[in-house]
Design an enzyme around this catalytic site. Structure first.
Site, PDB file in Angstrom:
ATOM      1  N   TYR A  64       0.823  -1.207   0.000  1.00  0.00           N
ATOM      2  CA  TYR A  64       0.000   0.000   0.000  1.00  0.00           C
ATOM      3  C   TYR A  64       0.862   1.265   0.000  1.00  0.00           C
ATOM      4  O   TYR A  64       0.683   2.159  -0.819  1.00  0.00           O
ATOM      5  CB  TYR A  64      -0.895  -0.033   1.241  1.00  0.00           C
ATOM      6  CG  TYR A  64      -1.801   1.139   1.401  1.00  0.00           C
ATOM      7  CD1 TYR A  64      -1.374   2.276   2.092  1.00  0.00           C
ATOM      8  CD2 TYR A  64      -3.082   1.129   0.870  1.00  0.00           C
ATOM      9  CE1 TYR A  64      -2.216   3.371   2.247  1.00  0.00           C
ATOM     10  CE2 TYR A  64      -3.922   2.219   1.027  1.00  0.00           C
ATOM     11  CZ  TYR A  64      -3.479   3.329   1.715  1.00  0.00           C
ATOM     12  OH  TYR A  64      -4.312   4.409   1.871  1.00  0.00           O
ATOM     13  N   GLN A  65       1.879   1.316   0.915  1.00  0.00           N
ATOM     14  CA  GLN A  65       2.678   2.553   1.019  1.00  0.00           C
ATOM     15  C   GLN A  65       3.455   2.820  -0.268  1.00  0.00           C
ATOM     16  O   GLN A  65       3.539   3.956  -0.733  1.00  0.00           O
ATOM     17  CB  GLN A  65       3.683   2.452   2.178  1.00  0.00           C
ATOM     18  CG  GLN A  65       3.187   1.794   3.426  1.00  0.00           C
ATOM     19  CD  GLN A  65       2.232   2.650   4.249  1.00  0.00           C
ATOM     20  OE1 GLN A  65       1.935   3.789   3.892  1.00  0.00           O
ATOM     21  NE2 GLN A  65       1.716   2.075   5.328  1.00  0.00           N
ATOM     22  N   GLU A 109      -2.475  15.248   9.220  1.00  0.00           N
ATOM     23  CA  GLU A 109      -3.058  14.063   9.898  1.00  0.00           C
ATOM     24  C   GLU A 109      -3.910  14.567  11.052  1.00  0.00           C
ATOM     25  O   GLU A 109      -3.464  15.385  11.851  1.00  0.00           O
ATOM     26  CB  GLU A 109      -1.928  13.171  10.407  1.00  0.00           C
ATOM     27  CG  GLU A 109      -2.345  12.120  11.442  1.00  0.00           C
ATOM     28  CD  GLU A 109      -3.377  11.106  10.928  1.00  0.00           C
ATOM     29  OE1 GLU A 109      -3.139  10.477   9.878  1.00  0.00           O
ATOM     30  OE2 GLU A 109      -4.437  10.981  11.584  1.00  0.00           O
ATOM     31  N   ASP A 140      -7.582  18.900  10.733  1.00  0.00           N
ATOM     32  CA  ASP A 140      -8.539  18.406   9.748  1.00  0.00           C
ATOM     33  C   ASP A 140      -8.113  18.845   8.340  1.00  0.00           C
ATOM     34  O   ASP A 140      -7.975  20.040   8.059  1.00  0.00           O
ATOM     35  CB  ASP A 140      -9.920  18.991  10.092  1.00  0.00           C
ATOM     36  CG  ASP A 140     -11.007  18.461   9.159  1.00  0.00           C
ATOM     37  OD1 ASP A 140     -12.187  18.576   9.512  1.00  0.00           O
ATOM     38  OD2 ASP A 140     -10.659  17.926   8.083  1.00  0.00           O
ATOM     39  N   ALA A 141      -7.921  17.858   7.474  1.00  0.00           N
ATOM     40  CA  ALA A 141      -7.446  18.158   6.113  1.00  0.00           C
ATOM     41  C   ALA A 141      -8.456  18.989   5.327  1.00  0.00           C
ATOM     42  O   ALA A 141      -8.077  19.752   4.433  1.00  0.00           O
ATOM     43  CB  ALA A 141      -7.158  16.855   5.375  1.00  0.00           C
ATOM     44  N   ASP A 159      -4.061   9.340   1.872  1.00  0.00           N
ATOM     45  CA  ASP A 159      -3.864   8.041   2.510  1.00  0.00           C
ATOM     46  C   ASP A 159      -4.865   7.945   3.660  1.00  0.00           C
ATOM     47  O   ASP A 159      -4.536   8.184   4.824  1.00  0.00           O
ATOM     48  CB  ASP A 159      -2.422   7.961   3.030  1.00  0.00           C
ATOM     49  CG  ASP A 159      -2.214   6.728   3.883  1.00  0.00           C
ATOM     50  OD1 ASP A 159      -1.203   6.684   4.624  1.00  0.00           O
ATOM     51  OD2 ASP A 159      -3.059   5.822   3.827  1.00  0.00           O
ATOM     52  N   TYR A 228      -6.117  -6.823   3.894  1.00  0.00           N
ATOM     53  CA  TYR A 228      -7.266  -5.935   3.679  1.00  0.00           C
ATOM     54  C   TYR A 228      -8.455  -6.790   3.253  1.00  0.00           C
ATOM     55  O   TYR A 228      -8.283  -7.838   2.644  1.00  0.00           O
ATOM     56  CB  TYR A 228      -6.955  -4.894   2.608  1.00  0.00           C
ATOM     57  CG  TYR A 228      -6.090  -3.741   3.095  1.00  0.00           C
ATOM     58  CD1 TYR A 228      -5.829  -3.533   4.448  1.00  0.00           C
ATOM     59  CD2 TYR A 228      -5.530  -2.843   2.188  1.00  0.00           C
ATOM     60  CE1 TYR A 228      -5.039  -2.484   4.887  1.00  0.00           C
ATOM     61  CE2 TYR A 228      -4.737  -1.788   2.619  1.00  0.00           C
ATOM     62  CZ  TYR A 228      -4.509  -1.623   3.977  1.00  0.00           C
ATOM     63  OH  TYR A 228      -3.722  -0.581   4.397  1.00  0.00           O
TER      64      TYR A 228
END
Ligand code: JFQ
Length: 292
Positions: A64-65, A109, A140-141, A159, A228
């Site tokens: 994933y990364q 984050e 908060d993004a 992400d 997952y």
């Protein structure tokens, strides 16, 4: 002694569950946003769980990364300014730092506990925070992007966890519009995009929003992640209007990047062949997910 097992079932994947043998619970606390759990599993190393959903394991986090980072960054010439939304475990930062063309890595984050827990239990991922190019914003993004300068970033990586709880807003149109505004012309976005086996409706919705919001190209890629749900995870790649981006043929191949392969830790999953293969889609996906 009786081996404890943890079962991961969730309304996001009704009717099925994944279980992992537990050697030892290492951390379990509620943050302001979610329950944060870390345990030592029998076969996947340490595991990070947020609100009962597996986020990463030491054994397969590389998929994933590496993919969520290099699929966008290897699709454009020398990316300079990169933004990570979420990613508090630091794994994406570790991967971005392989790209010597990058001069600034902003990360937003929302949950500080995720960062602190990763630094304590997942140093292999949290090492990403040590890169001097990283600027950490805890918050908060949605708010962060509202104030981001127009056209600032060459690449944005979202992400996120599943769109239940803190990450709910990250799949809604207004957020995608702020992402498009923060990207330069020909800039690229890579979003976590769930499972083709479980979430074709959600994927369809995201693609419809992105087709309206991003006037460049929109492509869906996927990779196999054993821990997952349904064993796969998707990525949605978008580019803004401007110099066209061909996601399927990396013009900035990782193999040619000086030191990228050895940097801190060799790549375990991503390479240029896996990059191209990731965009090959099963027939049912082509049928179910229109506009691909
Ligand atoms: N930063 C670690 C991965 C976070 N993204 C995951 C995508 C799949 C979800 N079911 C769980 C989180």
């Amino acid at each position: 002694k009786a081996q404890k097992e943890l079962y991961f079932n969730n309304p996001m994947w009704p009717g099925e569950a994944h279980s992992l043998k537990v050697e030892k619970i290492l951390f379990k606390e509620k943050s302001e946003y979610q329950e944060v759990l870390v345990f030592e599993s029998s076969i996947y190393g340490k595991v990070l769980v947020l609100d009962g959903i597996v986020q990463l394991t030491e054994k397969d986090e590389c998929v994933y990364q590496e993919m969520i980072t290099h699929l966008p960054l290897c699709s454009i010439e020398s990316p300079k300014n990169v933004l990570v939304v979420g990613g508090g475990d630091g794994g994406v930062l570790r991967e971005i730092s392989r790209h010597s063309s990058v001069v600034l890595i902003d990360i937003c984050e929302i949950d500080k506990m995720v960062i602190d827990v990763s630094k304590k239990f997942f140093p292999e991922l949290a090492i990403g925070f040590e890169d001097p190019r990283v600027r950490l914003h805890v918050g908060d993004a949605v708010e962060f992007l509202r104030h981001a300068p127009e056209g600032k970033y060459d690449a944005i990586i979202v992400d996120s966890s599943d769109p239940v709880g803190p990450a709910q807003e990250l799949v809604e149109k207004p957020f995608f519009e702020t992402l498009a505004r923060a990207l330069r012309p020909g800039g690229v976005l890579c979003n976590m995009a769930e499972s083709m086996w479980l979430h074709t409706h959600l994927i369809q919705d995201m693609i419809s929003i992105c087709r309206e919001t991003f006037k460049g190209s929109v492509q869906y890629a996927w990779a196999s992640v054993p821990t997952y749900p349904s064993g796969v995870i998707g990525f949605l790649l978008c580019s803004t209007e401007g110099p066209p981006v061909d996601f399927m043929h990396p013009i900035n191949p990782i193999e040619k990047l000086e030191g990228a392969l050895q940097h801190r830790r060799e790549l375990r999953f991503y390479n240029s062949e896996m990059h191209k293969a990731a965009f090959c889609l099963p027939s049912f996906v082509k049928r179910e997910v229109k506009a691909l």
